[in-house]
Design a protein around this motif. Structure first.
Motif, short mmCIF file in Angstrom:
data_model
loop_
_atom_site.label_atom_id
_atom_site.label_comp_id
_atom_site.label_asym_id
_atom_site.label_seq_id
_atom_site.Cartn_x
_atom_site.Cartn_y
_atom_site.Cartn_z
N LEU A 289 8.54 15.21 18.14
CA LEU A 289 7.67 14.94 19.29
C LEU A 289 7.55 13.43 19.52
N LEU A 290 7.85 13.01 20.75
CA LEU A 290 7.69 11.60 21.13
C LEU A 290 6.85 11.50 22.40
N LEU A 298 7.27 2.23 26.32
CA LEU A 298 8.26 2.62 25.31
C LEU A 298 7.94 4.00 24.74
N TRP A 299 8.99 4.68 24.24
CA TRP A 299 8.79 5.95 23.54
C TRP A 299 8.39 5.66 22.09
N GLY A 300 7.59 6.57 21.52
CA GLY A 300 7.21 6.41 20.13
C GLY A 300 6.57 7.67 19.61
N LEU A 301 6.36 7.72 18.31
CA LEU A 301 5.61 8.82 17.71
C LEU A 301 4.16 8.73 18.21
N PRO A 302 3.46 9.87 18.35
CA PRO A 302 2.03 9.78 18.67
C PRO A 302 1.34 8.90 17.62
N VAL A 374 -3.05 8.83 30.31
CA VAL A 374 -3.78 7.58 30.09
C VAL A 374 -3.07 6.77 28.99
N GLU A 375 -3.00 7.35 27.80
CA GLU A 375 -2.27 6.69 26.71
C GLU A 375 -0.79 7.07 26.74
N ALA A 376 -0.52 8.32 27.14
CA ALA A 376 0.86 8.83 27.12
C ALA A 376 1.27 9.24 28.53
N LEU A 377 2.32 8.59 29.06
CA LEU A 377 2.80 8.93 30.41
C LEU A 377 3.63 10.20 30.38
N ALA A 378 4.27 10.47 29.24
CA ALA A 378 5.10 11.66 29.09
C ALA A 378 5.12 12.03 27.63
N ALA A 379 5.42 13.32 27.35
CA ALA A 379 5.55 13.77 25.96
C ALA A 379 6.61 14.86 25.92
N ASP A 380 7.46 14.80 24.90
CA ASP A 380 8.52 15.81 24.80
C ASP A 380 9.10 15.82 23.39
N PHE A 381 9.80 16.94 23.08
CA PHE A 381 10.50 17.02 21.80
C PHE A 381 11.95 16.58 22.01
#
Ligand code: MG
Length: 411
Positions: A289-290, A298-302, A374-381
């Motif tokens: 999950l990123l 940037l992408w990153g771990l939660p 707010v903190e995360a614009l997108a989330a995906d595996f």
């Protein structure tokens, strides 16, 4: 000897050249010898109260030759900074000497109306009306400038409140952090080095690690500490670690005095250290999950920081839920990370924090992917061999440690 290795010496005053009204042993003679050898001298003080002329007169009375152009006070550096940035009108909370330096730089000092900047320096006559006016003007949009950061100054009766104590009051009342000019801030060193030819080898000589040594290193200068003993218990990478320690200025001429090369600064100096957490969450297909972070794209771990009263495990589970909508449970600790080159974060308001991050492997127990926006614009595996290229610097390492089943990694 150190005297031969530099073309210019930036000298802190109190604790280096003199203590109170008295010159320190060896100082008068050593400064005359440096001058005789053609060295460039600059005398620096974070005390914003006196004018440069007053400081020059004080040095002359001690037997130290000093020209007006060699004196760099935090008050004068503030005037230079404001002048260069075109701030014409200022409201001043500070001494008559500070007001005089600001006026001499062509700045208009306002008692009424809206200034470009509020300048706060040490002022023994400061009162509630000054704090109220300063905070109100800053809330209305005036820039907040602190001449120097020092919280106290030494007196025979013990430490007394200085500029830092007054700016803290204005800062809390206005909700704005000041731009600091005096050491260790770069503006003071820019003012001291202005006019020197490029390539001049310059060293700072001071007696305080947090201002003189740290500021010198942040400005790319060698830092020489005046002290009986080198400071103990500082890592060699700590920018407060001096490059040489000497008992007094006469030791600049000691042929046996060693000097190390200052390490280049690789991260901005943090004001605080905060606990952080990160979560490595795999789905049933082994994908990780990123989230795409809103603050830097940037992408990153939660990840995030630990709130008051929280355990680190709960903090990790909460961050994942807040950022992605997924409910997870911590299954094991992957590692604890503190690498400053990547975990020192500068916020838009200028605050600099160093995070110590506990990273946990987590399992999904419910919820659904709903990035909070707010903190995360997108989330995906993502498959672990097809990660996005714009990934936060340390996160591939944290993922690798989780994949290899390491427990208790620390960096
Ligand atoms: Mg000092």
């Amino acid at each position: 000897m150190l005297a031969d290795q530099f073309d210019a010496f930036l000298l802190d005053l109190d604790g280096v050249v003199h203590v109170g009204p008295d010159p320190l042993p060896g100082a008068v003679d050593a400064l005359a010898r440096l001058r005789h050898r053609g060295k460039i001298l600059r005398f620096l003080t974070n005390d914003p109260r006196p004018t440069r002329a007053e400081v020059a007169d004080r040095l002359t009375a001690m037997g130290v030759q000093a020209e007006l152009g060699e004196i760099v006070t935090a008050g004068w550096a503030t005037a230079v900074h404001l002048q260069r940035r075109g701030a014409a009108r200022v409201y001043v909370v500070g001494s008559s000497g500070l007001a005089e330096e600001l006026r001499a730089a062509g700045l208009q000092l306002l008692e009424h109306g809206d200034p470009h900047a509020v300048v706060v320096g040490c002022d023994e006559a400061v009162g509630y009306p000054h704090l109220r006016r300063a905070a109100t003007l800053i809330r209305r949009g005036a820039q907040f400038i602190a001449t120097n950061p020092d919280p106290t100054f030494p007196t025979r009766q013990g430490p007394w409140p200085a500029t830092g104590a007054i700016t803290a009051a204005v800062s809390i009342a206005s909700g704005v952090r000041p731009l600091v000019i005096g050491k260790p801030a770069p503006a003071m060193f820019h003012a001291a080095l202005a006019g020197l030819a490029p390539g001049v080898r310059a060293a700072m000589v001071g007696d305080t690690l947090d201002t003189d040594v740290l500021g010198a290193h942040q400005a790319g200068l060698t830092a020489i500490l005046i002290a009986e003993e080198p400071p103990a218990a500082l890592s060699s990478r700590d920018p407060r670690a001096p490059d040489a320690t000497i008992a007094d200025l006469s030791r600049l001429f000691d042929p046996a005095q060693p000097l190390r090369s200052p390490p280049p600064p690789t991260f901005p100096w943090p004001q605080e250290i905060r606990p952080g957490v990160a979560a490595v969450v795999f789905d049933a297909a082994g994908r990780v999950l990123l989230v795409r972070r809103a603050d830097n794209g940037l992408w990153g771990l939660p990840s995030g920081h630990v709130e008051p009263g929280e355990t680190v495990a709960h903090a990790a589970e909460r961050e994942v839920l807040e950022e992605t909508g997924l409910r997870v449970r911590v299954s094991r600790l992957v590692g604890i990370y503190s690498e400053p080159a990547s975990q020192v974060v500068t916020y838009p308001d200028g605050r600099v924090c160093h995070f110590i991050t506990a990273s946990f492997a987590c399992a999904v127990v419910g919820g659904g992917l709903r990035p909070d926006g707010v903190e995360a614009l997108a989330a995906d595996f993502f498959p672990t061999d097809q990660l996005p290229t714009d990934l936060l610097r340390m996160h591939p390492q944290w993922l690798t440690d989780a994949l290899h089943g390491h427990t208790g990694t620390f960096r």
